[in-house]
Design an enzyme around this catalytic site. Structure first.
Site, PDB file in Angstrom:
ATOM      1  N   ASP A  59      37.334  20.915 -89.964  1.00  0.00           N
ATOM      2  CA  ASP A  59      38.112  21.095 -88.739  1.00  0.00           C
ATOM      3  C   ASP A  59      38.466  19.721 -88.204  1.00  0.00           C
ATOM      4  O   ASP A  59      37.707  18.762 -88.380  1.00  0.00           O
ATOM      5  CB  ASP A  59      37.304  21.868 -87.692  1.00  0.00           C
ATOM      6  CG  ASP A  59      37.113  23.333 -88.048  1.00  0.00           C
ATOM      7  OD1 ASP A  59      37.947  23.882 -88.792  1.00  0.00           O
ATOM      8  OD2 ASP A  59      36.133  23.934 -87.579  1.00  0.00           O
ATOM      9  N   ASP A  85      43.051  27.965 -89.476  1.00  0.00           N
ATOM     10  CA  ASP A  85      42.691  28.748 -88.289  1.00  0.00           C
ATOM     11  C   ASP A  85      43.932  29.079 -87.467  1.00  0.00           C
ATOM     12  O   ASP A  85      44.065  30.188 -86.944  1.00  0.00           O
ATOM     13  CB  ASP A  85      41.699  27.980 -87.417  1.00  0.00           C
ATOM     14  CG  ASP A  85      40.391  27.671 -88.125  1.00  0.00           C
ATOM     15  OD1 ASP A  85      40.036  28.388 -89.083  1.00  0.00           O
ATOM     16  OD2 ASP A  85      39.726  26.705 -87.715  1.00  0.00           O
TER      17      ASP A  85
END
Length: 162
Positions: free
Chosen positions: A113, A139
């Site tokens: 991330d 995401d």
């Protein structure tokens, strides 16, 4: 049907390229890259869980869950007779995001991330709180696809009668 696969491949490729850049430029203690001061920055994080870093399964379990959901999306799209662009776009984005995170889980054992909206960082009732999690392109694709399904469900799932 080509739209479904094209979007899935494009989303997974974009996710992979951006994660490789994040690994190269942000990992190993590099400083965050500020995009918009006090609002948006790029920060490297390794996520062993799912959304919001929630860990409810061991890493192998999450890998198989991600694989099962991705396979379920492909099965559902093929079984459905719906070929509307909204339907194919929404599910193509969801599949591409799932594949992007699946690649990370297989290759790295975690999901990379790096996008962070620094909306609030502080405490609530003495508990440390970041208002928004660090996330990635995969995401975003999953979220956009899911939002499309919610927002346009009548257009996506209503059959036209002749």
């Amino acid at each position: 049907m080509a739209l479904f696969y094209l979007l899935a491949i494009a989303a997974a490729l974009l996710d992979r390229v951006t994660k490789l850049l994040a690994i190269h430029y942000l990992r190993d203690g590099a400083q965050s890259i500020v995009i918009i001061p006090d609002w948006l920055k790029l920060t490297y994080a390794e996520n062993l869980g799912i959304a919001f870093s929630v860990r409810f399964l061991p890493p192998t379990g999450l890998l198989f869950l991600t694989l099962a959901i991705s396979a379920g999306v492909v099965w559902y799209v093929h079984k459905s007779n719906n070929r509307s662009p909204l339907f194919l776009t929404a599910f193509g984005l969801i599949l591409g995001g799932g594949i992007g995170n699946l690649i990370d889980r297989v290759m790295l054992g975690h999901v990379v991330d790096f996008i962070y909206f620094d909306l609030y960082h502080g405490a609530l009732f003495g508990i440390p709180l970041d208002l928004w999690p660090i996330f990635n392109v995969a995401d975003s694709c999953i979220t956009i696809g899911a939002c499309m399904i919610v927002l346009f469900h009548e257009k996506i799932f209503t059959r036209k009668h002749a």
